[in-house]
Design an enzyme around this catalytic site. Structure first.
Site, mmCIF file in Angstrom:
data_model
loop_
_atom_site.group_PDB
_atom_site.id
_atom_site.type_symbol
_atom_site.label_atom_id
_atom_site.label_comp_id
_atom_site.label_asym_id
_atom_site.label_seq_id
_atom_site.Cartn_x
_atom_site.Cartn_y
_atom_site.Cartn_z
ATOM 1 N N LYS A 132 0.729 -1.075 -0.022
ATOM 2 C CA LYS A 132 0.019 0.111 0.012
ATOM 3 C C LYS A 132 0.947 1.242 0.077
ATOM 4 O O LYS A 132 0.713 2.283 -0.723
ATOM 5 C CB LYS A 132 -0.976 -0.077 1.084
ATOM 6 C CG LYS A 132 -1.905 -1.063 1.141
ATOM 7 C CD LYS A 132 -2.513 -1.272 2.386
ATOM 8 C CE LYS A 132 -3.951 -2.612 2.486
ATOM 9 N NZ LYS A 132 -4.061 -2.851 3.555
ATOM 10 N N GLN A 175 -4.037 -1.857 9.768
ATOM 11 C CA GLN A 175 -3.765 -3.141 9.250
ATOM 12 C C GLN A 175 -4.324 -4.229 10.117
ATOM 13 O O GLN A 175 -3.850 -4.351 11.537
ATOM 14 C CB GLN A 175 -2.315 -3.438 9.026
ATOM 15 C CG GLN A 175 -2.049 -4.622 8.322
ATOM 16 C CD GLN A 175 -2.860 -4.660 6.707
ATOM 17 O OE1 GLN A 175 -2.947 -3.696 6.006
ATOM 18 N NE2 GLN A 175 -3.452 -5.782 6.381
ATOM 19 N N ASP A 219 -10.688 2.024 4.647
ATOM 20 C CA ASP A 219 -11.551 0.836 4.478
ATOM 21 C C ASP A 219 -13.189 0.968 4.456
ATOM 22 O O ASP A 219 -13.751 -0.315 3.855
ATOM 23 C CB ASP A 219 -11.196 -0.145 5.658
ATOM 24 C CG ASP A 219 -9.683 -0.656 5.357
ATOM 25 O OD1 ASP A 219 -9.238 -0.785 4.204
ATOM 26 O OD2 ASP A 219 -9.036 -0.629 6.308
#
Length: 285
Positions: A53, A97, A120
Site C-alpha cells: 500500500k 492493518q 476501508d
C-alpha cells in the site's frame, strides 16, 4: 465447458488510470493526497500488505505517513497513533492493518478513526451511509467486486445474485451495494451462510454467485448452474498458502469465474485508493 477468467489486475489498472489525473489535479491545486497507515507488530503478511500500500501510494504521488508499533503495544498506544492521524490535516485517509495482536481491540480502534478518514469504509458510520445510499467511503472488497463485474460486462441489473457469507467486510456490505439502484447493481440479492442447511438451493438458482464464507472449497461444481458467474471473495490462509472458497473444479461448470489468485485482491487495493482520492477531494473543497 471452461469458464472465462476474470482476473482483477486489468480492472485495477483501469481504476488507477482513472485516478492518476485526479491526483494530479489535487496536487496542482496545492493538496497532496495523504494516506496514513498503522501497523501493530511484525506479522509477515501484514508487513507485506502495508508495504504494498505504501509503495502504491508513493507511485501515485501520495503523502503516506506510517506508524509501526511494536508487537506488545498497548491499546492506548494505538489510539494515540490514530488520534494523531485524525488531527493531521495532511492525512485524508487512514487504516489500521488487520489482524492486530490479541491484546488490541480492533473494533475499538476502528471506532476511533474519523469516519471521513476511514479508507476501508468499515466504520459503523460508513456502513450506515452505505445502507442509506449516502456518499462516503465504500468497503473495498465489495466495491471491487462491483467494478470487476462491470469491467467484464457481466449484466447485474435485474438478475439474481446469491452471496454465500454474511461477514461485515464482504457479504453484508456487498448485498447492500448490489441491491442499490444503479446500472452496475440493481440486483435481486440473496444472502445465505453455513447456518442455512440447504444453502446450495439458493446458489444453484442464481445467475451470479459470490463465495464469501471464508471456508476453503465450500463452493463446489454441484452448487452452481452451468454458465453462471462465480466470484471468489472469501479466503483463508494456511501459513502462506491461500485457500479460496471456490473449488477449482467450478471452472468446468461456470461461464465466468475469478482466478484462484489475482481475482478480487487487486480490485480491493484499487478501491482503497479510490476511497483515498475521494477523501482528498472532499477535504480540498
Amino acid at each position: 465447458m471452461t469458464a472465462v477468467m476474470m482476473p482483477g489486475g486489468p480492472v485495477a489498472d483501469a481504476v488507477f488510470e482513472e485516478l492518476v489525473p485526479r491526483v494530479k489535479a489535487l496536487v496542482d491545486a496545492g493538496h497532496t493526497p495523504g494516506l496514513g497507515t498503522v501497523l501493530v507488530g511484525d506479522e509477515s503478511a501484514s508487513v507485506r500488505y502495508v508495504g504494498m500500500k505504501m509503495s502504491k501510494a508513493a507511485e501515485l504521488g501520495f503523502n503516506s505517513p506510517h506508524v509501526h508499533l511494536p508487537e506488545d503495544a498497548a491499546q492506548g498506544d494505538l489510539l494515540g497513533a490514530i488520534r494523531e492521524l485524525n488531527e493531521d490535516p495532511s492525512v485524508d485517509a487512514m487504516l489500521v492493518q488487520h489482524p492486530t495482536p490479541p491484546q488490541i481491540d480492533f473494533d475499538a480502534a476502528l471506532l476511533a478513526i474519523h469516519p471521513d478518514k476511514d479508507v476501508d469504509g468499515l466504520h459503523p458510520v460508513n456502513m450506515g451511509r452505505l445502507a442509506l445510499s449516502m456518499p462516503g467511503p465504500v468497503p473495498c472488497t465489495p466495491a471491487g467486486i462491483e467494478a470487476l463485474l462491470a469491467y467484464y460486462e457481466v449484466p447485474v441489473s435485474g438478475r439474481e445474485v446469491c452471496i454465500l457469507g454474511r461477514g461485515t467486510t464482504l457479504g453484508r456490505p456487498l448485498a447492500l451495494l448490489l441491491s442499490q439502484k444503479r446500472a452496475t447493481a440493481n440486483a435481486a440479492v440473496t444472502v445465505v451462510h453455513t447456518g442455512v442447511p440447504d444453502w446450495p438451493r439458493y446458489t444453484r438458482r442464481a445467475g451470479i454467485v459470490v463465495a464469501a464464507a471464508g471456508v476453503p472449497g465450500i463452493l463446489k461444481p454441484e452448487h452452481i448452474t452451468p454458465g453462471s458467474v462465480v466470484v471468489g471473495g472469501g479466503v483463508r490462509y494456511e501459513g502462506r498458502k491461500l485457500l479460496p472458497d471456490v473449488d477449482e473444479r467450478c471452472e468446468e461448470v461456470a461461464g465466468y469465474i475469478t482466478p484462484r489468485i489475482g481475482g478480487v485482491g487487486p480490485t480491493t487495493i484499487a478501491m482503497l485508493f479510490r476511497n483515498a482520492v475521494e477523501a482528498a477531494e472532499r477535504a480540498s473543497n
